[in-house]
Design a protein around this motif. Structure first.
Motif, PDB file in Angstrom:
ATOM      1  N   LEU A  29       0.824  -1.205   0.000  1.00  0.00           N
ATOM      2  CA  LEU A  29       0.000   0.000   0.000  1.00  0.00           C
ATOM      3  C   LEU A  29       0.864   1.263   0.000  1.00  0.00           C
ATOM      4  O   LEU A  29       0.499   2.284  -0.586  1.00  0.00           O
ATOM      5  CB  LEU A  29      -0.938  -0.018   1.199  1.00  0.00           C
ATOM      6  N   GLU A  30       2.024   1.189   0.644  1.00  0.00           N
ATOM      7  CA  GLU A  30       2.956   2.324   0.621  1.00  0.00           C
ATOM      8  C   GLU A  30       3.445   2.578  -0.811  1.00  0.00           C
ATOM      9  O   GLU A  30       3.535   3.726  -1.258  1.00  0.00           O
ATOM     10  CB  GLU A  30       4.149   2.051   1.542  1.00  0.00           C
ATOM     11  N   GLY A  33       0.814   4.178  -2.941  1.00  0.00           N
ATOM     12  CA  GLY A  33       0.761   5.612  -2.631  1.00  0.00           C
ATOM     13  C   GLY A  33       1.863   6.390  -3.320  1.00  0.00           C
ATOM     14  O   GLY A  33       1.623   7.444  -3.925  1.00  0.00           O
ATOM     15  N   TYR A  65      -6.866   2.102  -2.033  1.00  0.00           N
ATOM     16  CA  TYR A  65      -5.647   2.819  -1.640  1.00  0.00           C
ATOM     17  C   TYR A  65      -4.960   3.496  -2.827  1.00  0.00           C
ATOM     18  O   TYR A  65      -3.861   4.006  -2.688  1.00  0.00           O
ATOM     19  CB  TYR A  65      -4.679   1.884  -0.914  1.00  0.00           C
ATOM     20  N   LYS A 186       1.270   5.636   2.717  1.00  0.00           N
ATOM     21  CA  LYS A 186       0.055   5.212   2.028  1.00  0.00           C
ATOM     22  C   LYS A 186      -0.773   6.450   1.690  1.00  0.00           C
ATOM     23  O   LYS A 186      -0.762   7.430   2.430  1.00  0.00           O
ATOM     24  CB  LYS A 186      -0.804   4.323   2.934  1.00  0.00           C
ATOM     25  N   ARG A 189      -7.282   6.161   2.286  1.00  0.00           N
ATOM     26  CA  ARG A 189      -8.176   5.151   1.700  1.00  0.00           C
ATOM     27  C   ARG A 189      -9.474   5.817   1.236  1.00  0.00           C
ATOM     28  O   ARG A 189     -10.071   6.617   1.958  1.00  0.00           O
ATOM     29  CB  ARG A 189      -8.476   4.058   2.725  1.00  0.00           C
TER      30      ARG A 189
END
Length: 351
Positions: A29-30, A33, A65, A186, A189
């Motif tokens: 998820l990082e 992002g 995300y 991230k 959301r």
């Protein structure tokens, strides 16, 4: 004759969305992002590459995300991470879809996967990056040398952390990097966000490079993950002894924090590696970071300088840690820390 790569064919920012036991790793998820940021600079999209068995249910989370597109390689051969089938899967995705940038987490899995894939597709790989930007290369124009634009500038510690190198891969694609967990953030959301999902399976034929997993033994750790902590009370060699860490533990208990440490403490056998902050440890980003008895070598700073507030306590007023600290106290930690702990307890009791 040398085949020259047509760089114009390569478009988009791809990230390897690592999952273990059908749960996305934080780094996945990082990277989505960060990929989103880079793709905006390039006017393109971010694509997550999801590899595993029965993992399609993770697409919703990746979309929410920030992934614009998700390529799913789903096959029983990919149930557990094994080098050969995973390297085959990712390399074939790259050959088919031709990304301009390919990001992989610098985890145990990513450090194994990234170099093997880059070798198969004949491109460079910058390992263990702590910063990624889009810019010109060479960064400063060099007479007689073409300055290329919209390059991925990959920054990482070099020479044992004594300098910071910015590396580019101007002549080959994709531009590949492994990225340290905890460094990138991230994106927020967005519930209900959608992504285009494509399924791709290059076919898997087990050969003599496929290992057979006989047994998986999961270690149970009671050590809190310092990467999740909002407040860290970190000690260095200056704490003096493993027994003296009781002062830091008392402070952490009073303020609701977690104890961490520098490499010198781990090398001395005072604390386990899981608590180490720094270039060879973990990258942390707490709200408050107490650096107690830590001189502040560049290797340590690389792991904690993004903390919101840094409080340094050190008897050496010339210690480099004071250059990055928001608040600094010069003095004997044996006297300062107990007083600080008591004051915090009093303040909490007053509430």
């Amino acid at each position: 004759m040398v085949n020259v790569m047509n760089l114009e064919e390569y478009k988009g920012v791809f990230v390897f969305a690592q999952q273990v036991d059908n749960t996305l790793s934080g780094i996945a998820l990082e990277l989505v992002g960060k990929g989103k940021d880079l793709s905006k600079d390039l006017g393109t999209q971010v694509t997550a590459v999801l590899i595993g068995s029965g993992v399609k249910g993770l697409c919703t989370e990746l979309a929410e995300y920030g992934a614009d597109r998700i390529i799913v390689v789903d096959d029983p051969e990919l149930k557990e991470y094994r080098t050969e089938p995973y390297a085959h899967a990712l390399a074939e995705v790259i050959k088919k879809y031709k990304p301009e940038i390919m990001l992989v987490g610098a985890t145990a899995i990513g450090r194994d996967l990234g170099p093997r894939v880059s070798a198969r597709i004949h491109t460079g790989l910058t390992a263990d990056c702590t910063q990624l930007d889009i810019g010109d290369f060479p960064i400063n124009p060099v007479p007689g040398k073409e300055q290329k634009h919209n390059q991925l500038l990959m920054t990482r510690p070099a020479f044992g952390g004594n300098t910071i190198a910015t590396i580019a891969c101007p002549d080959f694609r994709p531009q590949m990097a492994t990225v340290r967990p905890g460094v990138m953030q991230k994106a927020p959301r967005v519930e209900g966000a959608q992504a285009v999902v494509e399924e791709f399976n290059p076919g898997f034929t087990p050969d003599n490079k496929y290992v057979e997993i006989m047994e998986i033994v999961k270690a149970v750790s009671d050590i809190e993950d310092i990467m999740d902590a909002k407040i860290l009370v970190s000690g260095g060699r200056g704490v003096g002894s493993p027994e003296n860490f009781k002062l830091l533990e008392d402070l952490a208990a009073a303020i609701g924090g977690t104890v961490s440490c520098s490499r010198a403490v781990v090398d001395s056998g005072w604390k386990p590696k899981a608590l180490q902050v720094g270039q060879t440890g973990k990258t942390v980003r707490p709200h408050v970071y107490f650096a107690i008895g830590i001189s502040g070598a560049i290797q340590h700073l690389a792991g904690m300088e993004e903390s919101d507030i840094i409080v340094a306590i050190n008897k050496d007023e010339t210690a480099p840690i004071f250059d990055v600290a928001d608040y600094g106290v010069v003095g004997d930690l044996n006297k300062i820390v107990p007083v600080l702990t008591e004051k915090i307890k009093e303040a909490r009791a007053a509430k």
